[in-house]
Design a protein around this motif. Structure first.
Motif, short mmCIF file in Angstrom:
data_model
loop_
_atom_site.label_atom_id
_atom_site.label_comp_id
_atom_site.label_asym_id
_atom_site.label_seq_id
_atom_site.Cartn_x
_atom_site.Cartn_y
_atom_site.Cartn_z
N GLY A 195 5.34 3.43 17.03
CA GLY A 195 4.64 2.10 17.58
C GLY A 195 5.90 1.19 17.61
N LEU A 196 6.74 0.88 17.16
CA LEU A 196 8.17 0.19 17.10
C LEU A 196 8.80 0.68 18.20
N ALA A 197 9.08 1.87 18.54
CA ALA A 197 9.84 1.99 19.72
C ALA A 197 9.07 1.89 21.01
N ARG A 198 7.76 1.97 21.08
CA ARG A 198 7.03 1.54 22.11
C ARG A 198 6.92 0.29 22.30
N THR A 199 7.08 -0.52 21.37
CA THR A 199 7.03 -2.21 21.51
C THR A 199 8.38 -2.59 22.08
N MET A 200 9.48 -2.06 21.60
CA MET A 200 10.98 -2.27 22.01
C MET A 200 11.06 -1.73 23.61
N ILE A 201 10.45 -0.72 23.86
CA ILE A 201 10.72 -0.38 25.15
C ILE A 201 9.72 -1.29 26.16
N ALA A 202 8.65 -1.80 25.71
CA ALA A 202 7.64 -2.60 26.65
C ALA A 202 8.52 -3.80 26.82
N LEU A 203 9.04 -4.36 25.77
CA LEU A 203 9.91 -5.73 25.67
C LEU A 203 10.87 -5.69 26.58
N GLY A 204 11.75 -4.68 26.53
CA GLY A 204 12.93 -4.29 27.40
C GLY A 204 12.44 -4.53 29.08
N LEU A 205 11.40 -3.73 29.16
CA LEU A 205 10.82 -3.55 30.66
C LEU A 205 10.42 -4.86 31.39
N GLY A 206 9.61 -5.61 30.20
CA GLY A 206 9.15 -6.95 30.42
C GLY A 206 10.19 -7.92 30.94
N VAL A 207 11.39 -7.93 29.88
CA VAL A 207 12.44 -8.84 30.45
C VAL A 207 13.19 -8.55 31.77
N ALA A 208 13.35 -7.12 31.91
CA ALA A 208 13.98 -6.64 33.27
C ALA A 208 13.06 -6.92 34.33
N THR A 209 11.93 -6.92 34.25
CA THR A 209 10.84 -7.40 35.50
C THR A 209 11.07 -9.02 35.80
N VAL A 210 11.05 -9.63 34.73
CA VAL A 210 11.09 -11.03 34.69
C VAL A 210 12.58 -11.40 35.54
N ALA A 211 13.66 -10.68 35.18
CA ALA A 211 14.85 -11.01 35.76
C ALA A 211 15.00 -10.57 37.23
N PHE A 212 14.51 -9.49 37.45
CA PHE A 212 14.35 -9.08 38.96
C PHE A 212 13.50 -9.89 39.77
N ALA A 213 12.32 -10.36 39.47
CA ALA A 213 11.56 -11.04 39.97
C ALA A 213 12.35 -12.59 40.23
N GLY A 214 12.88 -13.12 39.51
CA GLY A 214 13.50 -14.34 39.67
C GLY A 214 14.81 -14.05 40.56
N ARG A 215 15.58 -13.04 40.58
CA ARG A 215 16.40 -12.70 41.64
C ARG A 215 15.97 -12.59 42.86
#
Length: 126
Positions: A33-53
């Motif tokens: 569950g912790l691994a899934r949360t960290m992966i989801a958090l990383g994907l969310g940050v990457a999505t926001v960064a690419f959308a801003g770019r």
């Protein structure tokens, strides 16, 4: 006597090495569950960064506005000291601009401003 001591020692180490059957399963689920949360958090940050770019690349007026604003702000306007050219004979206005005081300032204010500038620019400073 040696056999009893060896078996007692073996039992003592067995307590530390043997994991309870119910606790091991819960820990594995918690780790997953912790691994899934960290992966989801990383994907969310990457999505926001690419959308801003992507948004900044598409919206050229923003880039133009930022560069024009940067050109308007000159470095000399940020300084509190006068950086202009000097006249042949120094006027009261020019002297007050260099010292950073008003032209109608009193002697005490002029002296303290002069002293401050002289201390900052003295070669024996430090």
């Amino acid at each position: 006597m040696e056999g009893a001591a060896a078996s007692a020692e073996g039992l003592r180490y067995a307590e530390y090495t043997r994991a309870p059957t119910g606790a091991g399963k819960g820990q594995a689920e918690l780790d997953r569950g912790l691994a899934r949360t960290m992966i989801a958090l990383g994907l969310g940050v990457a999505t926001v960064a690419f959308a801003g770019r992507y948004a900044f690349r598409l919206w050229k007026p923003l880039e133009q506005a930022i560069t024009e604003a940067a050109k308007r702000i000159s470095t000399s306007s940020l300084s509190s000291y006068y950086k202009g050219g000097f006249e042949q004979k120094m006027s009261r206005r020019e002297a007050s601009l260099i010292l950073g005081v008003s032209p109608s300032a009193g002697k005490d204010k002029i002296r303290t401003a002069h002293r401050k500038i002289m201390i900052l620019n003295h070669p024996d400073k430090g």
